[in-house]
Design a protein around this motif. Structure first.
Motif, mmCIF file in Angstrom:
data_model
loop_
_atom_site.group_PDB
_atom_site.id
_atom_site.type_symbol
_atom_site.label_atom_id
_atom_site.label_comp_id
_atom_site.label_asym_id
_atom_site.label_seq_id
_atom_site.Cartn_x
_atom_site.Cartn_y
_atom_site.Cartn_z
ATOM 1 N N ALA A 13 22.013 82.859 7.481
ATOM 2 C CA ALA A 13 21.554 83.844 6.505
ATOM 3 C C ALA A 13 20.076 84.167 6.738
ATOM 4 O O ALA A 13 19.590 85.215 6.324
ATOM 5 N N ASN A 155 21.773 86.830 -0.681
ATOM 6 C CA ASN A 155 21.381 86.030 0.477
ATOM 7 C C ASN A 155 21.254 84.540 0.173
ATOM 8 O O ASN A 155 21.260 83.730 1.088
ATOM 9 N N HIS A 205 19.002 91.594 13.017
ATOM 10 C CA HIS A 205 18.957 90.156 13.340
ATOM 11 C C HIS A 205 19.850 89.302 12.445
ATOM 12 O O HIS A 205 20.025 88.117 12.689
HETATM 13 C C1 LIG Z 1 17.020 89.117 5.589
HETATM 14 C C2 LIG Z 1 17.165 89.996 4.413
HETATM 15 C C3 LIG Z 1 16.263 91.063 4.195
HETATM 16 C C4 LIG Z 1 15.070 91.298 5.073
HETATM 17 O O1 LIG Z 1 15.457 91.772 6.328
HETATM 18 P P1 LIG Z 1 14.405 91.885 7.533
HETATM 19 O O2 LIG Z 1 15.087 92.749 8.523
HETATM 20 O O3 LIG Z 1 14.230 90.485 8.013
HETATM 21 O O4 LIG Z 1 13.177 92.485 7.003
HETATM 22 C C5 LIG Z 1 16.489 91.869 3.099
HETATM 23 N N1 LIG Z 1 17.513 91.663 2.277
HETATM 24 C C6 LIG Z 1 18.394 90.662 2.454
HETATM 25 C C7 LIG Z 1 19.518 90.489 1.498
HETATM 26 C C8 LIG Z 1 18.243 89.797 3.528
HETATM 27 O O5 LIG Z 1 19.118 88.809 3.691
#
Ligand SMILES: *Cc1c(COP(=O)(O)O)cnc(C)c1O
Length: 404
Positions: A13, A155, A205
């Motif tokens: 995650a 998340n 990613h």
């Molecule tokens: C990882 C994540 C983000 C941020 O994403 P980045 O591409 O790393 O800036 C935003 N929202 C959720 C739910 C995430 O899991």
């Protein structure tokens, strides 16, 4: 250079490993197609072609049209663009933004910034399983609202939110709808039309693409004030020279995610269920955080009573098991997770939580190893825990009182 890590990685995650096919594309584009995708000459147009191919693949993954995809630096940028830029463009509808209490910090903080600019921000409640309270959402929409933002999957605890229902309520009131689908894309089917959203954020990613690249779906006709001005790239919605290698890598990651979605979900769900069952059987006094069913297939968040999440995390790390407490973004902070707090968890429970998020490379043997190691770590930490000693003393007294 691609040696398998010497640890068991269960923190997907936070980020995922780049797949070899993705890395091959990034390398080839970096070395061979380094033209500027905005250049008129043929060399630039080769790069442009790669970008447009990736756009088609990303669109296909979420059921959008290619022209509705705007490439960004990731979900943080996509979310900020919508919360600040869409809201601004829509302010005639009422200077109010409705988000949920469990959004990612980049949505929370972007909304807070709008609050400082004089906007009203409402945080919709969630229940004990982190499912958004649709009644509260409906009541929040009594006043004129420009934008509603409800994440598709949380998340920290993995709960999948009723975004389609939320979108229907918002539409009835004339509000535009955004979803942060960053954890969901590549893990469960995501379709912008089934969801009925106007904007959707994703990040490469989180599904085996490169870091620092993502996308924002902007439905045809949906309004947006850009955050970045200058180059008029991405139809003026996001200026700046395009990250062609990253975008091409995102395209490959999207194509593979679409092809393998069901197989990945089935495999990872079986492993997650094995982990959950093993932990529950081996370790007393543990509690599931999040929804038991409406949950991402790779996610497991549990609280282990009487021990600190941070202490478990560090011990596990020493034993080669990588997971996290809450979200990577709030790690290091002493405050309990805002998600667990919103779910009504007592502070002790919130502080004793761990998140395991599984991925493609995990095996059943990994899961069994993690269960063994975790059982040992929790037992050792509980032996040192004053609250556990208290609990056992009380239980001993009760047993003595109840006996004879
Ligand atoms: C990882 C994540 C983000 C941020 O994403 P980045 O591409 O790393 O800036 C935003 N929202 C959720 C739910 C995430 O899991």
């Amino acid at each position: 250079m691609t040696a398998a890590p010497h640890f068991i990685y269960m923190d997907h995650a936070a980020t995922t490993p780049v797949l070899p096919e993705v890395a091959d594309m990034v390398r080839a584009v970096t070395l061979e197609h380094w033209g500027n995708a905005s250049s008129v000459h043929g060399f630039g147009q080769q790069a442009r072609k790669l970008v447009e191919e990736a756009r088609v693949k990303v669109a296909a993954l979420i059921g959008a049209r290619p022209e509705e995809i705007v490439f960004t630096s990731g979900a943080t940028e996509s979310n900020n663009t919508v919360i600040k830029g869409a809201a601004e463009a829509l302010k005639a509808h009422g200077e109010r933004i409705v988000i949920t209490a469990i959004e990612h910090p980049c949505v929370m903080e972007a909304a807070r910034t709008m609050g400082k600019r004089g906007w009203h921000v409402t945080h919709v409640k969630v229940d004990g399983r982190a499912t958004v309270d649709l009644d509260h959402l409906r009541r929040s929409l009594a006043e004129k609202t420009a934008l509603v933002s409800v994440m598709l999957a949380n998340n920290e605890v993995g709960t999948i939110e009723p975004v389609a229902e939320a979108a229907r309520l918002a539409k009835e009131r004339g509000a535009a709808v955004h979803t942060d689908a960053t954890q969901a894309v590549g893990r469960i089917p995501v379709d912008v039309n089934a969801l009925g959203v106007d904007y959707l954020s994703l990040s490469a990613h989180k599904f085996h693409g490169p870091k620092g690249v993502g996308a924002l779906f902007v439905r045809r006709g949906a309004r947006l004030t850009p955050l970045l001005h200058g180059g008029e790239q991405e139809a003026g919605k996001r200026s700046g020279t395009l990250n062609v290698p990253g975008i091409a890598g995102l395209g490959v990651a999207a194509e593979l995610a679409r092809r393998d979605l069901d197989a990945r979900a089935t495999a990872v769900r079986a492993l997650r269920d094995r982990l959950e069952a093993g932990i529950t059987a081996r370790i007393p006094h543990c509690l599931l955080n999040g929804h038991p069913v409406e949950r991402l297939p790779n996610h497991l968040n549990m609280s282990f009573e009487f021990v600190e999440g941070e202490a478990m995390l560090l011990s596990l790390d020493m034993h080669g098991v990588v997971c996290s407490t809450g979200s990577a973004c709030s790690a290091g902070s002493l405050d309990p997770s805002h998600v667990l707090v919103a779910m009504g968890c007592a502070p002790a429970r919130a502080h004793s939580s761990l998140r395991f998020s599984l991925g493609l490379a995990n095996t059943a043997a990994d899961v069994d190893t993690v269960i063994e190691i975790l059982a040992g770590v929790v037992q050792r930490l509980r032996r040192m825990s004053p609250t556990y000693a208290d609990f056992q003393r009380k239980r001993g007294m009760e047993a003595a009182g109840a006996g004879v």
